[in-house]
Design a protein around this motif. Structure first.
Motif, short mmCIF file in Angstrom:
data_model
loop_
_atom_site.label_atom_id
_atom_site.label_comp_id
_atom_site.label_asym_id
_atom_site.label_seq_id
_atom_site.Cartn_x
_atom_site.Cartn_y
_atom_site.Cartn_z
N ALA A 60 0.84 -1.20 0.00
CA ALA A 60 0.00 0.00 0.00
C ALA A 60 0.87 1.25 0.00
CB ALA A 60 -0.92 0.00 1.21
N ALA A 61 0.58 2.21 -0.91
CA ALA A 61 1.38 3.41 -1.07
C ALA A 61 0.56 4.64 -0.69
CB ALA A 61 1.89 3.53 -2.50
N TYR A 62 1.24 5.66 -0.14
CA TYR A 62 0.53 6.79 0.45
C TYR A 62 0.89 8.16 -0.13
CZ TYR A 62 -0.35 3.02 3.71
OH TYR A 62 -0.70 1.81 4.24
N ASP A 63 2.16 8.37 -0.46
CA ASP A 63 2.60 9.65 -1.02
C ASP A 63 3.52 9.38 -2.20
OD1 ASP A 63 1.50 11.75 0.79
OD2 ASP A 63 2.70 10.69 2.28
N VAL A 64 3.53 10.29 -3.18
CA VAL A 64 4.40 10.10 -4.35
C VAL A 64 4.93 11.45 -4.82
CG1 VAL A 64 2.40 10.14 -5.92
CG2 VAL A 64 4.58 9.14 -6.67
N PHE A 65 6.20 11.45 -5.22
CA PHE A 65 6.84 12.63 -5.79
C PHE A 65 7.82 12.15 -6.85
CE2 PHE A 65 10.46 15.58 -5.91
CZ PHE A 65 9.81 16.78 -6.18
N VAL A 66 7.89 12.85 -7.98
CA VAL A 66 8.77 12.45 -9.09
C VAL A 66 9.62 13.62 -9.51
CG1 VAL A 66 8.85 11.63 -11.47
CG2 VAL A 66 7.14 10.70 -9.90
N GLY A 124 -5.99 13.37 -2.04
CA GLY A 124 -4.91 14.06 -2.72
C GLY A 124 -5.41 14.92 -3.86
N VAL A 125 -4.72 16.03 -4.13
CA VAL A 125 -5.07 16.93 -5.24
C VAL A 125 -3.78 17.40 -5.92
CG1 VAL A 125 -7.29 17.74 -4.35
CG2 VAL A 125 -5.19 18.88 -3.62
N LEU A 174 -7.65 19.73 -12.66
CA LEU A 174 -7.31 19.34 -11.29
C LEU A 174 -7.53 17.83 -11.17
CD1 LEU A 174 -6.49 20.29 -8.42
CD2 LEU A 174 -8.93 20.34 -7.88
N TYR A 175 -6.47 17.11 -10.79
CA TYR A 175 -6.53 15.67 -10.62
C TYR A 175 -6.72 15.36 -9.14
CZ TYR A 175 -4.65 15.75 -15.34
OH TYR A 175 -4.47 15.98 -16.69
N THR A 176 -7.66 14.49 -8.82
CA THR A 176 -7.93 14.17 -7.43
C THR A 176 -7.76 12.68 -7.17
OG1 THR A 176 -10.32 13.72 -7.58
CG2 THR A 176 -9.63 16.03 -7.42
N ALA A 177 -7.22 12.36 -5.99
CA ALA A 177 -7.07 10.98 -5.53
C ALA A 177 -8.17 10.71 -4.53
CB ALA A 177 -5.69 10.79 -4.90
N ASP A 178 -9.08 9.83 -4.89
CA ASP A 178 -10.23 9.55 -4.05
C ASP A 178 -10.28 8.05 -3.75
OD1 ASP A 178 -13.10 8.89 -3.36
OD2 ASP A 178 -13.27 11.05 -3.56
N LEU A 179 -10.25 7.72 -2.48
CA LEU A 179 -10.17 6.31 -2.09
C LEU A 179 -11.41 5.53 -2.50
CD1 LEU A 179 -7.99 4.64 -0.66
CD2 LEU A 179 -9.26 4.94 1.47
N GLN A 180 -12.54 6.20 -2.65
CA GLN A 180 -13.78 5.53 -3.04
C GLN A 180 -14.11 5.69 -4.52
OE1 GLN A 180 -15.33 3.57 -0.88
NE2 GLN A 180 -13.82 4.15 0.66
N GLU A 181 -13.87 6.89 -5.07
CA GLU A 181 -14.27 7.19 -6.44
C GLU A 181 -13.13 7.03 -7.46
OE1 GLU A 181 -17.38 7.77 -7.37
OE2 GLU A 181 -17.99 7.46 -5.29
N TYR A 200 -8.99 2.45 -9.53
CA TYR A 200 -7.93 2.67 -8.54
C TYR A 200 -8.49 3.17 -7.22
CZ TYR A 200 -5.25 2.31 -12.82
OH TYR A 200 -4.74 1.86 -14.01
N ARG A 201 -7.66 3.02 -6.16
CA ARG A 201 -7.98 3.55 -4.83
C ARG A 201 -6.78 4.36 -4.35
NH1 ARG A 201 -9.03 -0.72 -0.81
NH2 ARG A 201 -10.06 0.94 0.35
N PRO A 202 -6.54 5.53 -4.96
CA PRO A 202 -5.33 6.29 -4.66
C PRO A 202 -5.41 7.11 -3.37
CG PRO A 202 -6.62 7.44 -6.30
CD PRO A 202 -7.34 6.16 -6.02
N HIS A 203 -4.25 7.19 -2.70
CA HIS A 203 -4.09 8.08 -1.55
C HIS A 203 -3.51 9.42 -1.99
CE1 HIS A 203 -4.95 5.33 1.81
NE2 HIS A 203 -4.37 4.39 1.08
N ASP A 204 -2.72 9.40 -3.06
CA ASP A 204 -2.02 10.61 -3.49
C ASP A 204 -1.71 10.50 -4.98
OD1 ASP A 204 -0.76 13.12 -3.12
OD2 ASP A 204 1.20 12.17 -2.85
#
Length: 305
Positions: A23-29, A236-237, A244-251, A273-277
Motif C-alpha cells: 500500500a502506497a501513500y505519497d508520491v513525488f517524481v 490528494g489533489v 485538477l486531478y484528485t485521488a479519491d479512495l472511493q471514487e 484505482y484507490r489512490p491516496h495521493d
C-alpha cells in the motif's frame, strides 16, 4: 541491497505501468526518479524506462524504532517525517544517506522547508520552526500551539498552510521563525487533508467534503472561491493547467475542469484505482495507490466506465 521488480498486469486499459510496493501513500517524481512512501518507509524508483519502473533503494526509519508518515524533497535533500524528522542526501549515491534527525514535540504529520528553515506540523496540532543552518544539528527556534488532526502542510512565502481535518485549513505567519503565530482557520474547509498551491490558487482535498479552491492573493486571508463534492473520500489533489486531478479512495482518479475556479466540473473518473495521493511531472500522472501501489497513467485521460 538489490530489489526485484514486481510489475503487475494493467488494472486499466489506459495504464502505462505499475509496480508492486505494498500500500502506497505519497508520491513525488523528479528527474526520472520517483519517491513513494509505503509501509516499509520510502521506496526510491528508477523511471528511466517508464514502462518498467524498478526499485533501487528503500529508506527506512525502523532501525530507530520509528515509522514514516510522509516526506518532502527540496534540492538534493529528502526530509522524511513521522516519529521523527530526518534528512537524507540525494546525491549521486543511489542509496540515500541520512544526514541528521530531529525529535520534535510529537508525531510529525507534515513538514516543509524554506531556505535553512524547516517547519513541522504535528498530528495532534501545533507548528514548530527548526533551524537547519547546521544541518548536522537541527535546532528548535519557535512553536505555535494548535489542536486537531493534522494531515498535510505547505510553506508559502511567509505563511504556512496546515490541513487540519478536525477544524479546517489553518494559517500560520512564520515571518519571524522564533515566534510563529497562528493567524486563524479558513471558513468552509472542514475535513482539510491535502494541499497543492499554484501561484495565487490553493487546492484543498477535504476528505469526505470533496475539493475546495481558494484564492490566496491575500496569503494571510484565504477565501474559498469554488468547490466540488463527489461524495467520496478525497485524499490528494494536484493541478496541471486548467485540470485538477484528485485521488479519491472511493471514487478513484477524477479529473476536474477548473478553467472557471468558481464552478469546477467533472471531466472524467476512473474507478479502477484507490489512490491516496497523485503527482504529475507534466507528462504522466503518478499514483500512490492502496491496492495497485505505484501506478503510471497518461496525463490526458479519457473516460473509463
Amino acid at each position: 541491497m538489490a530489489f526485484v521488480a514486481c510489475s503487475s498486469s494493467p488494472t486499466s486499459p489506459l495504464e502505462v505501468s505499475q509496480l508492486s510496493l505494498g500500500a502506497a501513500y505519497d508520491v513525488f517524481v523528479r528527474g526520472g526518479t520517483a519517491y513513494v512512501s509505503n509501509n516499509e518507509g520510502i521506496a526510491v524508483l528508477d523511471l528511466s524506462d517508464i514502462r518498467n519502473p524498478r526499485r533501487t533503494a528503500q529508506i527506512s526509519e525502523r532501525s530507530s524504532g520509528g515509522s514514516v508518515a510522509g516526506f518532502h524533497v527540496s534540492g538534493d535533500t529528502l526530509f522524511a517525517y513521522g516519529d521523527r524528522f530526518s534528512m537524507y542526501t540525494l546525491g549521486d549515491d543511489p542509496d540515500p544517506q541520512i544526514i541528521a534527525s530531529f525529535n520534535g514535540r510529537g508525531f510529525v504529520s507534515g513538514a516543509g522547508t524554506q531556505g535553512h528553515m524547516a517547519f513541522l506540523a504535528f498530528l495532534q496540532g501545533g507548528l514548530e520552526a527548526v533551524d537547519l543552518q547546521d544541518a548536522a544539528n537541527p535546532t528548535s527556534l519557535g512553536y505555535a500551539p494548535s489542536m486537531g488532526q493534522v494531515n498535510d502542510m505547505v510553506v508559502h512565502d511567509r505563511f504556512v498552510y496546515v490541513a487540519n481535518s478536525s477544524i479546517g485549513l489553518e494559517v500560520f505567519d512564520v515571518g519571524d521563525p522564533s515566534d510563529p503565530t497562528r493567524v486563524g482557520v479558513v471558513a468552509g474547509t472542514s475535513g482539510a487533508w491535502d494541499i497543492h498551491i499554484v501561484e495565487d490558487r490553493l487546492y484543498l482535498g477535504c476528505h469526505m467534503y470533496g475539493v475546495k479552491i481558494l484564492d490566496i492573493s491575500d496569503p494571510s486571508d484565504p477565501t474559498v472561491v469554488g468547490s466540488f463534492d463527489n461524495g467520496g473520500e478525497t485524499y490528494g489533489v494536484f493541478s496541471v493547467g486548467d485540470r485538477l486531478y484528485t485521488a479519491d479512495l472511493q471514487e478513484g482518479v477524477e479529473v476536474l475542469d477548473i478553467s472557471i475556479p468558481s464552478a469546477p466540473s467533472l471531466v472524467m473518473r476512473d474507478r479502477n484505482y484507490r489512490p491516496h495521493d497523485l503527482f504529475s511531472d507534466g507528462q504522466y500522472l503518478y499514483l500512490a495507490d492502496q491496492d495497485q501501489h505505484f501506478v503510471v497513467l497518461p496525463l490526458e485521460l479519457s473516460e473509463v466506465s
